[in-house]
Design a protein around this motif. Structure first.
Motif, PDB file in Angstrom:
ATOM      1  N   GLY B  40     -60.887  16.411 -29.024  1.00 44.64           N
ATOM      2  CA  GLY B  40     -61.138  16.505 -30.454  1.00 44.64           C
ATOM      3  C   GLY B  40     -59.988  15.956 -31.281  1.00 44.64           C
ATOM      4  O   GLY B  40     -60.206  15.264 -32.280  1.00 44.64           O
ATOM      5  N   LEU B  41     -58.758  16.231 -30.833  1.00 47.94           N
ATOM      6  CA  LEU B  41     -57.587  15.708 -31.557  1.00 47.94           C
ATOM      7  C   LEU B  41     -57.646  14.187 -31.624  1.00 47.94           C
ATOM      8  O   LEU B  41     -57.349  13.588 -32.670  1.00 47.94           O
ATOM      9  CB  LEU B  41     -56.303  16.109 -30.835  1.00 47.94           C
ATOM     10  N   ILE B 115     -66.746  14.590 -40.288  1.00 46.97           N
ATOM     11  CA  ILE B 115     -66.358  13.319 -40.910  1.00 46.97           C
ATOM     12  C   ILE B 115     -67.433  12.271 -40.622  1.00 46.97           C
ATOM     13  O   ILE B 115     -67.629  11.873 -39.467  1.00 46.97           O
ATOM     14  CB  ILE B 115     -65.004  12.813 -40.348  1.00 46.97           C
ATOM     15  N   PRO B 116     -68.147  11.818 -41.648  1.00 49.07           N
ATOM     16  CA  PRO B 116     -69.141  10.770 -41.442  1.00 49.07           C
ATOM     17  C   PRO B 116     -68.546   9.385 -41.687  1.00 49.07           C
ATOM     18  O   PRO B 116     -67.393   9.263 -42.145  1.00 49.07           O
ATOM     19  CB  PRO B 116     -70.193  11.083 -42.500  1.00 49.07           C
ATOM     20  N   GLY B 117     -69.297   8.370 -41.360  1.00 49.36           N
ATOM     21  CA  GLY B 117     -68.937   7.000 -41.720  1.00 49.36           C
ATOM     22  C   GLY B 117     -67.727   6.454 -40.990  1.00 49.36           C
ATOM     23  O   GLY B 117     -66.941   5.682 -41.539  1.00 49.36           O
ATOM     24  N   ILE B 118     -67.559   6.853 -39.740  1.00 47.13           N
ATOM     25  CA  ILE B 118     -66.436   6.308 -38.963  1.00 47.13           C
ATOM     26  C   ILE B 118     -66.817   4.886 -38.544  1.00 47.13           C
ATOM     27  O   ILE B 118     -67.905   4.660 -38.009  1.00 47.13           O
ATOM     28  CB  ILE B 118     -66.157   7.188 -37.721  1.00 47.13           C
ATOM     29  N   PRO B 119     -65.929   3.912 -38.805  1.00 44.14           N
ATOM     30  CA  PRO B 119     -66.298   2.526 -38.523  1.00 44.14           C
ATOM     31  C   PRO B 119     -66.456   2.261 -37.027  1.00 44.14           C
ATOM     32  O   PRO B 119     -65.805   2.886 -36.195  1.00 44.14           O
ATOM     33  CB  PRO B 119     -65.128   1.727 -39.087  1.00 44.14           C
ATOM     34  N   GLU B 120     -67.349   1.335 -36.707  1.00 44.39           N
ATOM     35  CA  GLU B 120     -67.469   0.926 -35.310  1.00 44.39           C
ATOM     36  C   GLU B 120     -66.234   0.100 -34.946  1.00 44.39           C
ATOM     37  O   GLU B 120     -65.626  -0.524 -35.814  1.00 44.39           O
ATOM     38  CB  GLU B 120     -68.759   0.126 -35.114  1.00 44.39           C
ATOM     39  N   PRO B 121     -65.858   0.125 -33.671  1.00 47.57           N
ATOM     40  CA  PRO B 121     -64.587  -0.490 -33.285  1.00 47.57           C
ATOM     41  C   PRO B 121     -64.577  -2.005 -33.444  1.00 47.57           C
ATOM     42  O   PRO B 121     -65.607  -2.667 -33.289  1.00 47.57           O
ATOM     43  CB  PRO B 121     -64.444  -0.142 -31.808  1.00 47.57           C
ATOM     44  N   SER B 122     -63.380  -2.495 -33.742  1.00 49.60           N
ATOM     45  CA  SER B 122     -63.159  -3.920 -33.721  1.00 49.60           C
ATOM     46  C   SER B 122     -61.844  -4.118 -32.969  1.00 49.60           C
ATOM     47  O   SER B 122     -60.812  -3.614 -33.385  1.00 49.60           O
ATOM     48  CB  SER B 122     -63.061  -4.439 -35.160  1.00 49.60           C
ATOM     49  N   LEU B 199     -62.966   7.110 -28.627  1.00 53.28           N
ATOM     50  CA  LEU B 199     -64.127   6.330 -28.203  1.00 53.28           C
ATOM     51  C   LEU B 199     -65.408   6.996 -28.706  1.00 53.28           C
ATOM     52  O   LEU B 199     -66.286   6.343 -29.273  1.00 53.28           O
ATOM     53  CB  LEU B 199     -64.113   6.289 -26.671  1.00 53.28           C
ATOM     54  N   TYR B 200     -65.477   8.309 -28.520  1.00 54.29           N
ATOM     55  CA  TYR B 200     -66.647   9.077 -28.943  1.00 54.29           C
ATOM     56  C   TYR B 200     -66.843   8.957 -30.456  1.00 54.29           C
ATOM     57  O   TYR B 200     -67.944   8.667 -30.934  1.00 54.29           O
ATOM     58  CB  TYR B 200     -66.465  10.547 -28.530  1.00 54.29           C
ATOM     59  N   ALA B 201     -65.758   9.172 -31.203  1.00 56.26           N
ATOM     60  CA  ALA B 201     -65.852   9.169 -32.666  1.00 56.26           C
ATOM     61  C   ALA B 201     -66.365   7.831 -33.176  1.00 56.26           C
ATOM     62  O   ALA B 201     -67.234   7.768 -34.039  1.00 56.26           O
ATOM     63  CB  ALA B 201     -64.493   9.492 -33.278  1.00 56.26           C
ATOM     64  N   TYR B 206     -69.782   9.614 -36.309  1.00 58.92           N
ATOM     65  CA  TYR B 206     -69.750  10.869 -37.052  1.00 58.92           C
ATOM     66  C   TYR B 206     -69.241  11.951 -36.111  1.00 58.92           C
ATOM     67  O   TYR B 206     -69.637  12.009 -34.948  1.00 58.92           O
ATOM     68  CB  TYR B 206     -71.165  11.234 -37.524  1.00 58.92           C
ATOM     69  N   ILE B 207     -68.305  12.781 -36.586  1.00 55.86           N
ATOM     70  CA  ILE B 207     -67.857  13.899 -35.731  1.00 55.86           C
ATOM     71  C   ILE B 207     -67.898  15.202 -36.513  1.00 55.86           C
ATOM     72  O   ILE B 207     -67.714  15.221 -37.730  1.00 55.86           O
ATOM     73  CB  ILE B 207     -66.414  13.697 -35.185  1.00 55.86           C
ATOM     74  N   ASP B 208     -68.168  16.287 -35.799  1.00 54.94           N
ATOM     75  CA  ASP B 208     -68.010  17.621 -36.374  1.00 54.94           C
ATOM     76  C   ASP B 208     -67.473  18.535 -35.274  1.00 54.94           C
ATOM     77  O   ASP B 208     -67.457  18.156 -34.106  1.00 54.94           O
ATOM     78  CB  ASP B 208     -69.337  18.122 -36.966  1.00 54.94           C
ATOM     79  N   PRO B 209     -67.006  19.724 -35.644  1.00 58.67           N
ATOM     80  CA  PRO B 209     -66.277  20.557 -34.666  1.00 58.67           C
ATOM     81  C   PRO B 209     -67.098  20.965 -33.449  1.00 58.67           C
ATOM     82  O   PRO B 209     -66.521  21.279 -32.408  1.00 58.67           O
ATOM     83  CB  PRO B 209     -65.886  21.797 -35.474  1.00 58.67           C
ATOM     84  N   THR B 210     -68.432  20.987 -33.557  1.00 59.19           N
ATOM     85  CA  THR B 210     -69.237  21.519 -32.450  1.00 59.19           C
ATOM     86  C   THR B 210     -69.111  20.691 -31.164  1.00 59.19           C
ATOM     87  O   THR B 210     -69.440  21.179 -30.090  1.00 59.19           O
ATOM     88  CB  THR B 210     -70.732  21.594 -32.821  1.00 59.19           C
TER      89      THR B 210
END
Lengths: 249, 290
Positions: B40-41, B115-122, B199-201, B206-210
């Motif tokens: 998560g960190l 946190i929504p709207g995390i950009p896809e990797p470049s 990688l997951y984010a 989008y990530i949330d604590p669950t």
């Protein structure tokens, strides 16, 4: 060469005084035997000297350096190695790996060289040769690839000695190196101790077998009730009736 | 096809998690319950760096790994000086605290809404958008993590780790600084878990604590145990089995409420059966917590 000394060491466990103001200076080289009845404080003395136990009072010196509060691995790196009464070996891995593990200052044990593998292969080759040399010295070279746990009891004792030697320590503290071993192997181990003495090492060994002590020791240190009650050459100390009485009693 | 690729991305992510936990638990003998917290960190650090500070993906990944390694010291420095049992408890506490922070520090983490709207990797000009590209990216990360674990568990470093796991007193008596090895390995294991989090984010965006609860830690521990702790391929196999198994259950056509519960039952019974029949795991040689 540094001498190993301790001054007025005291250590107690739950009110039982395991060491009481013990002061000893071992010779710079040679074979010193520590004898005494069970519970006399012999193993405690080794544990304090090697940093596995902290004394309540007193100090240990190696040359001019105080080692009383150093961590065990630091004391080992200064050149003081030890064995344990209950044989400590990595049972599942090979005899050779046990000895290679004990080699000092391995570059490959540091993070970056381990990740990048810079010079680690060459170092391993060198360490393997050195380890085989040590195994030849103790007579275990034919067992090099066997798992350590499959060796006989006596062979495992030889292997713990080999591991001590592989650290390149000059001082070896051996806790009952011949106890429970077949008589022929006792002779073999005592022979090795003599050869190590001739190479200039200091060997301190705890032993109950008085005959063995008489055979190889240059100095005998007698402990009883956490105190050193006598020390000197075996011919003198072992002849004193009050010593033998304390020991047997 | 897209679906299969999606599963493969998760296989990659969990291989990183399982292999890095095995470095710590299987090879060094230190069980951590905080692996999801470090996962998560990585996810949060990377998300915040890219979303709020506009940092590039790779900087987000490295930032997450750095923060995870740094915070691992908070656990390892005080607890590893004591006996190893305290380490397990300390990691459990760390897991609980980190989850609370993810869940409650609304200004920074968005709290339960995430946190929504995390950009896809470049990655240096390579825009990773399709599932296939993500499989490649996750594969590269997994291979790198696997290489790190492999190099640290073989050769002189691995020999020393195994000695510390088997007999720490012996290791110290021949001059090995056991504390330094443990602190180092915990930091690296945590940093690798963080890279899986990044990688997951950036994959889910989008990530949330669950996603980072203690259950997630236990899932990764199960992967290590079922695959085989302390073995090279065990955690990979464990990750593969435990990621794909629930997905295959989907095809049996059970209602999703039943399937979710069934999954928990299967994990549980699989663990119990493994403990009884093969405590060293499918391909392992070393039984955890022996």
């Amino acid at each position: 060469m540094e001498t190993l000394c301790c001054e007025s060491l005291s250590k107690s466990f739950d009110g039982v005084q395991a060491l009481e103001k013990v002061g000893v200076c071992f010779p710079t080289s040679g074979i010193a035997a520590v004898i005494g009845p069970n519970g006399a404080g012999k193993t405690t003395l080794i544990n304090v000297l090697t940093g596995f136990l902290r004394p309540e009072a007193g100090r240990c010196l190696f040359g001019n350096r105080e080692i009383t509060r150093l961590a065990p691995h630091r004391i080992a790196r200064l050149g003081i190695a030890r064995t344990f009464q209950d044989l400590r070996l990595i049972q599942q891995v090979s005899v050779l790996d046990n000895v290679m593990l004990a080699r000092p200052n391995q570059r490959g044990e540091r993070l970056l060289p381990a990740l990048l593998r810079f010079g680690v292969a060459e170092e391993e080759t060198r360490n393997r040769e050195e380890a085989m040399r040590t195994l030849r010295f103790v007579g275990l070279e034919e067992k090099a690839s066997d798992p350590a746990g499959e060796l006989s009891y006596g062979q495992q004792k030889l292997l713990t000695l080999a591991c001590c030697l592989a650290t390149e320590a000059r001082v070896l503290l051996l806790d009952e190196p011949v106890a429970g071993v077949h008589p022929e192997m006792v002779e073999q181990i005592l022979g090795l101790l003599r050869r190590l003495r001739d190479e200039g090492k200091l060997i301190v060994f705890i032993e109950h077998d008085i005959a063995a002590v008489r055979q190889v020791a240059d100095v005998v240190i007698v402990m009883d009730n956490g105190q050193v009650i006598a020390q000197g050459p075996p011919s003198e100390v072992l002849e004193r009736p009050e010593i033998m009485e304390a020991y047997v009693g | 096809m897209e679906y299969a690729l999606h599963i493969l991305v998760f296989v990659g992510i969990y291989i990183i998690l399982a292999a890095s936990l095995d470095l710590l638990a299987g090879h060094t003998g230190l069980l951590s319950i905080a692996h999801a917290a470090f996962y998560g960190l990585g996810a949060y650090t990377s998300a915040l760096l890219t979303v709020k500070a506009g940092a590039p993906f790779l900087l987000g990944v490295l930032g997450g790994m750095f923060v995870a390694a740094l915070l691992s010291l908070l656990v390892s420095l005080p607890s590893l000086r004591l006996i190893d049992d305290y380490f397990v408890i300390a990691t459990f506490a760390f897991q609980m605290i980190l989850f609370s922070i993810f869940n409650n520090w609304n200004e920074l983490t968005g709290g339960p809404t995430g946190i929504p709207g995390i950009p896809e990797p470049s990655v240096i000009g390579w825009e990773v958008t399709s599932h296939l590209e993500f499989v490649v990216l996750a594969g590269v990360f997994a291979i790198l993590a696997f290489l790190v674990v492999w190099r640290l568990t073989t050769g002189p470093f691995g020999r020393a780790l195994h000695a510390i796991r088997e007999d720490e007193v012996l290791a110290k008596s021949i001059g090995k600084n056991a504390l330094r090895f443990k602190i180092t390995v915990f930091a690296i294991s945590s940093a690798l878990a963080a890279s899986a989090g990044s990688l997951y984010a950036h994959y889910i965006t989008y990530i949330d604590p669950t996603s980072f609860t203690v259950m997630e830690s236990i899932l990764v521990i199960s992967m290590v145990i079922i695959g085989g702790a302390g073995s090279l391929w065990g955690p990979l196999l464990g990750a593969f089995v435990l990621v794909t198994l629930p997905e295959t259950l989907r095809f049996i056509g059970l209602p999703s409420a039943v399937a979710a519960n069934l999954r928990q039952i299967i994990y549980g019974s699989l663990l119990v059966v493994m403990m009884m029949v093969r405590p060293q795991g499918l391909v392992g040689r070393y039984a955890l917590g022996r």
